[in-house]
Write an enzyme that holds these catalytic residues in place. Structure first.
Site, PDB file in Angstrom:
ATOM      1  N   SER A 146       0.833  -1.195   0.000  1.00  0.00           N
ATOM      2  CA  SER A 146       0.000   0.000   0.000  1.00  0.00           C
ATOM      3  C   SER A 146       0.878   1.260   0.000  1.00  0.00           C
ATOM      4  O   SER A 146       1.758   1.393  -0.853  1.00  0.00           O
ATOM      5  CB  SER A 146      -0.946  -0.045   1.200  1.00  0.00           C
ATOM      6  OG  SER A 146      -1.988   0.893   1.071  1.00  0.00           O
ATOM      7  N   ARG A 212     -12.144   6.903   8.878  1.00  0.00           N
ATOM      8  CA  ARG A 212     -11.784   5.481   8.884  1.00  0.00           C
ATOM      9  C   ARG A 212     -12.919   4.621   8.331  1.00  0.00           C
ATOM     10  O   ARG A 212     -12.676   3.643   7.621  1.00  0.00           O
ATOM     11  CB  ARG A 212     -11.435   5.031  10.302  1.00  0.00           C
ATOM     12  CG  ARG A 212     -10.926   3.597  10.400  1.00  0.00           C
ATOM     13  CD  ARG A 212      -9.658   3.410   9.598  1.00  0.00           C
ATOM     14  NE  ARG A 212      -8.955   2.188  10.000  1.00  0.00           N
ATOM     15  CZ  ARG A 212      -7.747   1.867   9.577  1.00  0.00           C
ATOM     16  NH1 ARG A 212      -7.114   2.659   8.725  1.00  0.00           N
ATOM     17  NH2 ARG A 212      -7.156   0.757   9.997  1.00  0.00           N
ATOM     18  N   ASP A 299      -8.973  -6.115  -5.164  1.00  0.00           N
ATOM     19  CA  ASP A 299      -8.551  -4.830  -4.600  1.00  0.00           C
ATOM     20  C   ASP A 299      -9.249  -3.686  -5.342  1.00  0.00           C
ATOM     21  O   ASP A 299      -9.077  -3.512  -6.547  1.00  0.00           O
ATOM     22  CB  ASP A 299      -7.029  -4.687  -4.721  1.00  0.00           C
ATOM     23  CG  ASP A 299      -6.462  -3.581  -3.838  1.00  0.00           C
ATOM     24  OD1 ASP A 299      -7.218  -2.664  -3.472  1.00  0.00           O
ATOM     25  OD2 ASP A 299      -5.257  -3.638  -3.520  1.00  0.00           O
ATOM     26  N   HIS A 328      -8.327  -5.083  -0.660  1.00  0.00           N
ATOM     27  CA  HIS A 328      -7.003  -4.508  -0.444  1.00  0.00           C
ATOM     28  C   HIS A 328      -6.310  -5.085   0.789  1.00  0.00           C
ATOM     29  O   HIS A 328      -5.107  -5.343   0.775  1.00  0.00           O
ATOM     30  CB  HIS A 328      -7.130  -2.987  -0.315  1.00  0.00           C
ATOM     31  CG  HIS A 328      -5.829  -2.278  -0.143  1.00  0.00           C
ATOM     32  ND1 HIS A 328      -4.845  -2.271  -1.120  1.00  0.00           N
ATOM     33  CD2 HIS A 328      -5.328  -1.539   0.895  1.00  0.00           C
ATOM     34  CE1 HIS A 328      -3.805  -1.566  -0.693  1.00  0.00           C
ATOM     35  NE2 HIS A 328      -4.075  -1.116   0.525  1.00  0.00           N
ATOM     36  N   ASP A 329      -7.053  -5.314   1.850  1.00  0.00           N
ATOM     37  CA  ASP A 329      -6.468  -5.812   3.103  1.00  0.00           C
ATOM     38  C   ASP A 329      -5.948  -7.239   3.009  1.00  0.00           C
ATOM     39  O   ASP A 329      -5.341  -7.736   3.963  1.00  0.00           O
ATOM     40  CB  ASP A 329      -7.491  -5.724   4.241  1.00  0.00           C
ATOM     41  CG  ASP A 329      -7.538  -4.335   4.868  1.00  0.00           C
ATOM     42  OD1 ASP A 329      -6.700  -3.497   4.509  1.00  0.00           O
ATOM     43  OD2 ASP A 329      -8.421  -4.098   5.711  1.00  0.00           O
TER      44      ASP A 329
END
Length: 351
Positions: A146, A212, A299, A328-329
């Site tokens: 990232s 967040r 992603d 993505h994680d």
């Protein structure tokens, strides 16, 4: 600590590198000196040829053995009994490195909103100061995911033959408008907090919670939300996903600050390997190391096509893909797949 000794224990050490030299920044501003918090594990060989440098993501820290425990640790792929593993906290982050809440040596007060804009290029430059401080001439592997992958690519470009292998996970050579848009929406959430603008460590705290929550929608794929947050009963309010996003927001705001989040997302937006270098493809073509670019099929934030672009345009590029419902994680979750990909790459490139 004697970094040249082959008899160092593998226990982790955590230290602060204090650089008193002024750091000129791409913005035209400068830092009159800075601190970098970093950890080391393992020992250098007499030839100093076993350095693994790990770069963390947006809200990560130097404790790589905690957030990448599936890859780093004894009997893991990056084993400190074999490698000298370095992980440093990004400049601007709030885990020991110089950041907006740090004291400005010129005023003897915290920077707050006077903290200068940072780019990924600036962050790579700060890490290179640490590398020189540690007496490391060559790095076997730079690896980052990232935002850490963006800084790793910048640094690899600058180091040229001084790095043998570069591993870029779920990242890109230039930040896309899509990613900048997500980051801007998060900063708008922080701005909407009526405490934003106050000279306080807690300024923007509630706004950071909302930011967040927005970010989580880009870090995960909708399939994982369907799997983990689906309702088990009929209802018209108080949905599981609502509680989940609020919890994630509160969890981050309890360990991070909005000012650092602002600086780091701005740095992510700045990322463009080709800026002033003839474009991204040309800049990538000038990287000397062997490059492994790892994409994730789901992603949404850093697409697999962006990862493929890196591997296609460097002289010695390899592309591999993680298949996951996590989006993505996945680069922090799918350790088995990462281990397989890394093992294959190292077998082919440890000549």
């Amino acid at each position: 600590m004697n970094l040249t000794s082959p008899y160092l224990i593998t226990d982790m050490t955590q230290e602060i590198f204090h650089c008193e030299e002024e750091l000129p920044l791409e913005s035209g501003e400068s830092l009159p000196g800075f601190d970098i918090s970093y950890t080391t594990q393992g020992h250098l060989t007499p030839q100093k040829d076993n350095v693994i440098w790990v770069l963390h993501a947006l809200t990560g820290d130097a404790n790589v053995h905690e957030w990448w425990s599936g890859l780093v640790g004894e009997d893991k792929f990056f084993d400190p009994t074999k490698y000298f593993i370095v992980c440093a906290n990004l400049l601007g982050s709030c885990y020991g490195s110089t950041q907006p809440l740090s004291k400005n040596p010129k005023t003897e007060k915290p920077y707050y909103y006077d903290f200068p804009n940072l780019s990924t290029r600036d962050m790579a430059k700060a890490f290179d100061q640490l590398r020189q401080h540690l007496g490391i001439q060559k790095i076997d592997t730079i690896i980052g995911g990232s935002l850490g992958g963006q800084v790793a690519l910048e640094w690899s470009y600058n180091l040229q033959e001084q790095v043998r292998k570069t591993i870029i996970v779920a990242s890109n050579a230039k930040t896309s408008p899509w990613t900048i848009g997500f980051n801007e929406a998060q900063r708008m959430a922080i701005e909407s907090d009526n405490t934003w603008g106050q000279n306080s460590p807690d300024a923007g705290k509630k706004g950071l919670e909302a930011a967040r929550a927005i970010g989580m929608l880009s870090y995960r794929h909708q399939e994982i939300f369907h799997t983990s947050q689906a309702e088990t009963e009929e209802k018209t309010d108080h949905f599981r996903v609502s509680s989940y996003l609020r919890y994630q927001g509160q969890k981050l705001s309890n360990r991070f600050n909005a000012l650092s989040y602002w600086v780091l997302t701005k740095a992510m937006d700045s990322h463009d390997l080709g800026r002033g270098r003839g474009g991204t493809a040309k800049a990538l073509s000038e990287i000397k190391s062997k490059v492994l670019s790892i994409g994730i099929n789901t992603d949404l934030l850093f697409t697999k096509e962006e990862s493929q672009f890196i591997s296609k345009n460097v002289p010695n590029g390899t592309y591999r893909e993680i298949s996951s419902i996590y989006g993505h994680d996945a680069f922090l979750v799918e350790n088995e797949q990462l281990n397989y990909i890394l093992t294959s790459f190292y077998l082919e490139n440890n000549d």
